[in-house]
Design a protein around this motif. Structure first.
Motif, short mmCIF file in Angstrom:
data_model
loop_
_atom_site.label_atom_id
_atom_site.label_comp_id
_atom_site.label_asym_id
_atom_site.label_seq_id
_atom_site.Cartn_x
_atom_site.Cartn_y
_atom_site.Cartn_z
N ASP A 135 0.78 -1.24 0.00
CA ASP A 135 0.00 0.00 0.00
C ASP A 135 0.82 1.29 0.00
N ARG A 136 1.87 1.36 0.78
CA ARG A 136 2.65 2.59 0.84
C ARG A 136 4.14 2.24 0.94
N PRO A 137 5.01 3.13 0.48
CA PRO A 137 6.45 2.85 0.55
C PRO A 137 6.93 2.74 1.99
N ARG A 138 8.01 1.98 2.18
CA ARG A 138 8.57 1.78 3.51
C ARG A 138 10.00 2.31 3.53
N PRO A 139 10.25 3.37 4.29
CA PRO A 139 11.64 3.85 4.43
C PRO A 139 12.50 2.76 5.07
N ALA A 140 13.73 2.64 4.60
CA ALA A 140 14.62 1.60 5.13
C ALA A 140 16.06 1.93 4.79
N ARG A 141 16.97 1.44 5.63
CA ARG A 141 18.40 1.53 5.33
C ARG A 141 18.73 0.35 4.42
N LEU A 142 19.05 0.63 3.18
CA LEU A 142 19.23 -0.42 2.19
C LEU A 142 20.65 -0.42 1.64
N GLY A 143 21.30 -1.57 1.73
CA GLY A 143 22.61 -1.72 1.13
C GLY A 143 22.66 -2.80 0.07
N SER A 144 21.59 -3.62 0.03
CA SER A 144 21.56 -4.71 -0.95
C SER A 144 20.12 -5.07 -1.28
N ALA A 145 19.93 -5.67 -2.45
CA ALA A 145 18.61 -6.11 -2.88
C ALA A 145 18.77 -7.39 -3.69
N LEU A 146 17.79 -8.25 -3.58
CA LEU A 146 17.73 -9.49 -4.35
C LEU A 146 16.52 -9.41 -5.28
N VAL A 147 16.75 -9.62 -6.57
CA VAL A 147 15.67 -9.59 -7.57
C VAL A 147 15.50 -11.01 -8.11
N LEU A 148 14.26 -11.48 -8.13
CA LEU A 148 13.95 -12.84 -8.57
C LEU A 148 13.06 -12.82 -9.81
N ALA A 149 13.25 -13.82 -10.66
CA ALA A 149 12.40 -13.96 -11.85
C ALA A 149 12.31 -15.43 -12.22
N ARG A 150 11.11 -15.84 -12.61
CA ARG A 150 10.87 -17.20 -13.09
C ARG A 150 10.22 -17.12 -14.46
N GLY A 151 10.69 -17.94 -15.37
CA GLY A 151 10.15 -17.96 -16.71
C GLY A 151 9.35 -19.22 -16.98
N HIS A 152 8.32 -19.07 -17.81
CA HIS A 152 7.47 -20.20 -18.17
C HIS A 152 8.31 -21.33 -18.75
N GLY A 153 8.10 -22.54 -18.21
CA GLY A 153 8.87 -23.68 -18.67
C GLY A 153 9.95 -24.13 -17.72
N GLY A 154 10.15 -23.38 -16.62
CA GLY A 154 11.10 -23.83 -15.60
C GLY A 154 12.33 -22.99 -15.40
N PHE A 155 12.40 -21.81 -16.01
CA PHE A 155 13.57 -20.93 -15.83
C PHE A 155 13.51 -20.22 -14.48
N ASN A 156 14.64 -20.13 -13.80
CA ASN A 156 14.77 -19.35 -12.55
C ASN A 156 16.04 -18.52 -12.62
N SER A 157 15.93 -17.24 -12.25
CA SER A 157 17.13 -16.39 -12.19
C SER A 157 17.05 -15.53 -10.95
#
Length: 401
Positions: free
Chosen positions: A373-395
């Motif tokens: 609903d609303r942004p959350r302020p935070a001390r951020l030094g790293s982020a993990l981005v995930l993605a899955r593709g149709h057919g079984g791909f994961n990155s």
């Protein structure tokens, strides 16, 4: 290993044209989802999309219009913004020192459909010669490299949603191997009857007509995803290489990456997402406790959301890390979705704020610390981005400031 940083970002998204407009809309929770207007969806299973409508004549030379699909035009605009943001002009660089890697799911589907319609209704003499390449998966790489004189490494990857992260990782490898500058990511989408039929018959697209109720990942009322178009392209360089040409600012570092493939259905083996996360963290040299935010794949399909939530719980512990899905405001952009998440993650690191997931009223996974609903302020030094593709791909991709 050599550090590779992001010095420029270009964005075209259903809720914002350009980085500034997209980021303002995302932090405000403004959705770009709406009823599909590109054609009449009566008779199809799905009716809501994330559209990017623009007047190409205002942004591109007229000579390019007859030979480009809608998604290629969007990619050319994003490429121009990314290079300008990085202060880079590849035409002034030595030959073969700048390259392009993009990802795609199906190429210029809309262009191809129009040419097939011309063939069926008028005959072969009315089919454009540009059909020979405008529909093809690597077309965005080709058109961008030609327009900007980028004669270095050039390629295209196809892994549906996961492909955008794979493209960034491949570009990182080229930079580490000596290419001075790489433009990478994906701008994708195909909102035409032919592709809409394919997408809607996949069983993963929401049939709901209300844009606020159609795409609800991690929600008890999840009914599938919403297709959209757009994405992001990023400029990758080494810090020293960027400094040599006068660019001393960067958004963050691509610190870790991994890709896996799911086992055969019915094998009894677990999906590959957990392995992708573990391997990407190891590549970055960090552990789960060092991750400050996760940008989830968030498919909107209840079974897939449950699997992702279980993996995140296993890696980080119950409510062990904030999780967000700003794609709830854009839809799933095929190969373009994950690079757009990377752009959002880099802007989050820059501004110290986690963008929200919207419209989620009944969270289905209490152990998931979902930013809503609303942004959350935070001390951020790293982020993990995930993605899955149709057919079984994961990155999985790890970013650090």
């Amino acid at each position: 290993m050599t550090d590779v940083v992001v010095t420029g970002i270009g964005v075209v998204a259903p809720n914002g044209w350009g980085v500034a407009e997209y980021w303002d809309a995302t932090l405000a929770g403004r959705s770009g989802l709406g009823p599909l207007t590109r054609f009449d969806s009566t008779g199809y299973r799905a009716h809501v999309a994330g559209e990017v409508n623009f007047t190409p004549e205002e942004h591109l030379p007229g000579r390019l219009l007859p030979q480009t699909d809608h998604m290629t035009r969007l990619a050319l605009v994003a490429a121009e913004e990314a290079l300008a943001d990085a202060g880079a002009d590849p035409t002034t660089m030595p030959d073969f020192s700048a390259g392009v890697v993009t990802a795609a799911s199906a190429g210029g589907f809309e262009f191809g459909q129009k040419e097939l319609q011309a063939l069926w209704s008028k005959g072969p003499a009315y089919v454009s010669a540009y059909q020979s390449f405008a529909w093809f998966y690597p077309v965005n790489t080709g058109q961008i490299s030609i327009r900007h004189g980028m004669r270095g490494p050039g390629s295209a990857l196809v892994a549906e949603q996961a492909g955008g992260l794979d493209a960034l990782a491949k570009a990182r490898r080229h930079v580490r191997e000596g290419t001075a500058l790489m433009l990478a990511g994906a701008v994708d989408g195909s909102l035409c009857p032919w592709s809409w039929l394919c997408l809607s018959r996949s069983g993963t697209v929401s049939p709901r007509r209300d844009p606020q109720r159609a795409f609800l990942p991690f929600d008890a009322d999840a009914s599938g995803g919403v297709p959209g178009e757009g994405g992001a392209l990023l400029v990758l360089e080494t810090p020293d290489g960027a400094a040599e040409r006068g660019q001393h600012r960067h958004y963050g570092r691509i610190a870790g990456y991994a890709a896996t493939f799911d086992p055969r259905p019915g094998s009894g083996r677990p999906p590959g997402l957990r392995r992708a996360i573990d391997t990407a963290l190891a590549d970055a040299g960090i552990g789960p406790s060092d991750v400050d935010v996760v940008f989830a794949d968030a498919s909107g399909v209840a079974e897939q959301d449950r699997a992702e939530a279980e993996v995140l719980g296993a890696v980080f512990g119950p409510r062990g890390v904030p999780v967000t899905a700003p794609k709830t405001m854009t839809g799933r952009l095929l190969a373009g979705g994950a690079p757009l998440d990377v752009a959002a993650a880099l802007l989050s690191l820059r501004d110290g704020v986690i963008p929200p997931s919207v419209h989620i009223g009944r969270p289905a996974h209490p152990d998931l610390d979902l930013v809503r609903d609303r942004p959350r302020p935070a001390r951020l030094g790293s982020a993990l981005v995930l993605a899955r593709g149709h057919g079984g791909f994961n990155s999985a991709l790890v970013l650090t400031s």
